[in-house]
Design a protein around this motif. Structure first.
Motif, PDB file in Angstrom:
ATOM      1  N   SER A 101       4.808  -1.264  10.865  1.00 50.38           N
ATOM      2  CA  SER A 101       6.143  -0.764  10.523  1.00 50.38           C
ATOM      3  C   SER A 101       6.469  -1.153   9.089  1.00 50.38           C
ATOM      4  O   SER A 101       6.208  -2.296   8.687  1.00 50.38           O
ATOM      5  N   SER A 102       7.047  -0.228   8.351  1.00 54.63           N
ATOM      6  CA  SER A 102       7.498  -0.523   6.992  1.00 54.63           C
ATOM      7  C   SER A 102       9.027  -0.586   6.915  1.00 54.63           C
ATOM      8  O   SER A 102       9.590  -0.676   5.835  1.00 54.63           O
ATOM      9  N   ASN A 103       9.681  -0.564   8.082  1.00 56.77           N
ATOM     10  CA  ASN A 103      11.147  -0.638   8.089  1.00 56.77           C
ATOM     11  C   ASN A 103      11.636  -1.713   9.059  1.00 56.77           C
ATOM     12  O   ASN A 103      12.571  -1.513   9.820  1.00 56.77           O
ATOM     13  N   SER A 104      10.961  -2.849   9.019  1.00 57.94           N
ATOM     14  CA  SER A 104      11.339  -4.039   9.811  1.00 57.94           C
ATOM     15  C   SER A 104      11.342  -3.797  11.312  1.00 57.94           C
ATOM     16  O   SER A 104      12.078  -4.439  12.047  1.00 57.94           O
ATOM     17  N   GLY A 105      10.531  -2.851  11.786  1.00 58.10           N
ATOM     18  CA  GLY A 105      10.399  -2.617  13.216  1.00 58.10           C
ATOM     19  C   GLY A 105      11.333  -1.566  13.777  1.00 58.10           C
ATOM     20  O   GLY A 105      11.369  -1.371  14.995  1.00 58.10           O
ATOM     21  N   SER A 106      12.070  -0.854  12.937  1.00 58.06           N
ATOM     22  CA  SER A 106      12.921   0.227  13.445  1.00 58.06           C
ATOM     23  C   SER A 106      12.076   1.351  14.025  1.00 58.06           C
ATOM     24  O   SER A 106      12.454   1.987  15.000  1.00 58.06           O
ATOM     25  N   SER A 107      10.920   1.601  13.402  1.00 58.09           N
ATOM     26  CA  SER A 107       9.965   2.569  13.952  1.00 58.09           C
ATOM     27  C   SER A 107       8.560   2.034  13.703  1.00 58.09           C
ATOM     28  O   SER A 107       8.328   1.252  12.776  1.00 58.09           O
ATOM     29  N   TRP A 108       7.637   2.453  14.559  1.00 57.11           N
ATOM     30  CA  TRP A 108       6.261   1.960  14.508  1.00 57.11           C
ATOM     31  C   TRP A 108       5.286   3.123  14.447  1.00 57.11           C
ATOM     32  O   TRP A 108       5.502   4.143  15.085  1.00 57.11           O
ATOM     33  N   ALA A 109       4.208   2.941  13.698  1.00 53.42           N
ATOM     34  CA  ALA A 109       3.113   3.907  13.650  1.00 53.42           C
ATOM     35  C   ALA A 109       1.877   3.235  14.237  1.00 53.42           C
ATOM     36  O   ALA A 109       1.660   2.035  14.047  1.00 53.42           O
ATOM     37  N   ALA A 155      -8.707  -5.993  13.118  1.00 52.79           N
ATOM     38  CA  ALA A 155      -8.868  -4.615  12.660  1.00 52.79           C
ATOM     39  C   ALA A 155      -8.405  -4.535  11.213  1.00 52.79           C
ATOM     40  O   ALA A 155      -7.420  -5.186  10.833  1.00 52.79           O
ATOM     41  N   THR A 156      -9.115  -3.756  10.418  1.00 54.08           N
ATOM     42  CA  THR A 156      -8.680  -3.504   9.050  1.00 54.08           C
ATOM     43  C   THR A 156      -7.879  -2.212   9.052  1.00 54.08           C
ATOM     44  O   THR A 156      -8.421  -1.136   9.295  1.00 54.08           O
ATOM     45  N   VAL A 157      -6.582  -2.343   8.822  1.00 53.35           N
ATOM     46  CA  VAL A 157      -5.684  -1.197   8.788  1.00 53.35           C
ATOM     47  C   VAL A 157      -5.749  -0.616   7.379  1.00 53.35           C
ATOM     48  O   VAL A 157      -5.512  -1.321   6.394  1.00 53.35           O
ATOM     49  N   THR A 158      -6.101   0.651   7.284  1.00 54.12           N
ATOM     50  CA  THR A 158      -6.285   1.305   5.995  1.00 54.12           C
ATOM     51  C   THR A 158      -5.174   2.315   5.740  1.00 54.12           C
ATOM     52  O   THR A 158      -4.427   2.689   6.650  1.00 54.12           O
ATOM     53  N   GLY A 159      -5.087   2.764   4.490  1.00 53.65           N
ATOM     54  CA  GLY A 159      -4.160   3.830   4.133  1.00 53.65           C
ATOM     55  C   GLY A 159      -2.715   3.418   3.997  1.00 53.65           C
ATOM     56  O   GLY A 159      -1.821   4.265   4.045  1.00 53.65           O
ATOM     57  N   LEU A 160      -2.454   2.131   3.817  1.00 57.33           N
ATOM     58  CA  LEU A 160      -1.075   1.681   3.661  1.00 57.33           C
ATOM     59  C   LEU A 160      -0.596   1.952   2.240  1.00 57.33           C
ATOM     60  O   LEU A 160      -1.393   2.022   1.300  1.00 57.33           O
ATOM     61  N   THR A 161       0.706   2.087   2.080  1.00 57.60           N
ATOM     62  CA  THR A 161       1.294   2.332   0.770  1.00 57.60           C
ATOM     63  C   THR A 161       1.345   1.014  -0.001  1.00 57.60           C
ATOM     64  O   THR A 161       1.847   0.004   0.510  1.00 57.60           O
ATOM     65  N   LEU A 162       0.813   1.048  -1.227  1.00 55.35           N
ATOM     66  CA  LEU A 162       0.808  -0.155  -2.060  1.00 55.35           C
ATOM     67  C   LEU A 162       2.226  -0.632  -2.333  1.00 55.35           C
ATOM     68  O   LEU A 162       3.162   0.168  -2.446  1.00 55.35           O
ATOM     69  N   ASN A 163       2.365  -1.947  -2.452  1.00 53.96           N
ATOM     70  CA  ASN A 163       3.630  -2.595  -2.808  1.00 53.96           C
ATOM     71  C   ASN A 163       4.762  -2.284  -1.835  1.00 53.96           C
ATOM     72  O   ASN A 163       5.931  -2.283  -2.212  1.00 53.96           O
ATOM     73  N   THR A 164       4.419  -2.007  -0.588  1.00 50.85           N
ATOM     74  CA  THR A 164       5.385  -1.789   0.485  1.00 50.85           C
ATOM     75  C   THR A 164       5.158  -2.867   1.536  1.00 50.85           C
ATOM     76  O   THR A 164       4.027  -3.103   1.948  1.00 50.85           O
ATOM     77  N   ALA A 165       6.211  -3.519   1.970  1.00 56.02           N
ATOM     78  CA  ALA A 165       6.098  -4.581   2.968  1.00 56.02           C
ATOM     79  C   ALA A 165       5.911  -3.989   4.363  1.00 56.02           C
ATOM     80  O   ALA A 165       6.606  -3.039   4.737  1.00 56.02           O
ATOM     81  N   ASP A 191       4.673 -10.265  19.513  1.00 59.01           N
ATOM     82  CA  ASP A 191       5.721 -10.452  18.519  1.00 59.01           C
ATOM     83  C   ASP A 191       5.170  -9.940  17.193  1.00 59.01           C
ATOM     84  O   ASP A 191       3.959 -10.018  16.942  1.00 59.01           O
ATOM     85  N   PRO A 192       6.019  -9.433  16.313  1.00 60.47           N
ATOM     86  CA  PRO A 192       5.527  -8.928  15.030  1.00 60.47           C
ATOM     87  C   PRO A 192       4.963 -10.042  14.158  1.00 60.47           C
ATOM     88  O   PRO A 192       5.372 -11.203  14.257  1.00 60.47           O
ATOM     89  N   THR A 208       2.367  -7.348   2.165  1.00 59.68           N
ATOM     90  CA  THR A 208       2.475  -6.264   1.187  1.00 59.68           C
ATOM     91  C   THR A 208       1.111  -5.998   0.571  1.00 59.68           C
ATOM     92  O   THR A 208       0.575  -6.855  -0.142  1.00 59.68           O
ATOM     93  N   PRO A 209       0.512  -4.826   0.845  1.00 61.29           N
ATOM     94  CA  PRO A 209      -0.783  -4.510   0.234  1.00 61.29           C
ATOM     95  C   PRO A 209      -0.628  -4.235  -1.260  1.00 61.29           C
ATOM     96  O   PRO A 209       0.364  -3.651  -1.692  1.00 61.29           O
ATOM     97  N   VAL A 210      -1.612  -4.687  -2.016  1.00 58.52           N
ATOM     98  CA  VAL A 210      -1.599  -4.515  -3.471  1.00 58.52           C
ATOM     99  C   VAL A 210      -2.885  -3.839  -3.917  1.00 58.52           C
ATOM    100  O   VAL A 210      -3.867  -3.780  -3.182  1.00 58.52           O
TER     101      VAL A 210
END
Length: 166
Positions: A84-92, A104-114, A132-133, A138-140
């Motif tokens: 989640s990039s919105n503190s758990g309001s929605s999940w992918a 697992a290595t999660v790929t394709g995340l947006t850089l500089n996004t928590a 629990d989350p 933040t990927p860089v």
């Protein structure tokens, strides 16, 4: 001769015993002694200790966790990793195929996004509750073209040191 009978409609995580009767044209026999008690499987427990680290590649996160204390009475067949990039309001859900690995290595995340991550275990009965989350990650970008100077130290015949930057 042995007879096998399947049953359906049983509740998960419930203890059952079985008895058998025989019926023919003369009537129905007395019931057999009760079988040993069996407990039907349930969904697995909750994974714990979800951590996230930088695998060293752009836009990726290495998510690791500890398997649940209970597999629900049936082997764990997969883990579902969500982010989640919105503190758990929605999940992918990260599509990583089927794996029983506890990372697992999660790929394709947006850089500089928590992001935060959570994990659930799966068995033949279904998907258990999510963990629990994790802490925020933040990927860089990892720029492999950045060169750092290398200091070379040599010793001359007289024992003198020479420093050069390359």
């Amino acid at each position: 001769f042995p007879v096998t009978i399947s049953t359906s409609g049983l509740s998960a995580a419930t203890s059952y015993t079985f008895t058998v009767t025989a019926t023919n044209s003369y009537g129905t026999s007395n019931a057999s002694s009760a079988s040993n008690s069996i407990t039907t499987p349930s969904a697995p427990g909750v994974p714990t200790s979800v951590t996230v680290s930088d695998p060293g590649t752009d836009g990726d996160a290495l998510v690791s966790w500890t398997a649940p204390g209970s597999n629900g009475g049936s082997a764990i067949t997969d883990y579902v990793v969500q982010y989640s990039s919105n503190s758990g309001s929605s999940w992918a859900t990260f599509s990583d195929g089927t794996s029983t690995s506890t990372s697992a290595t999660v790929t394709g995340l947006t850089l500089n996004t928590a992001y935060i991550f959570r994990v659930a275990a799966v068995n033949i009965i279904g998907t258990g509750s999510y963990s629990d989350p994790s802490s925020s990650f933040t990927p860089v970008a990892h720029d492999s073209s950045v060169m750092f100077p290398l200091q070379v130290v040599t010793v001359g015949a007289s024992g003198a040191f020479y420093r050069d930057w390359e």
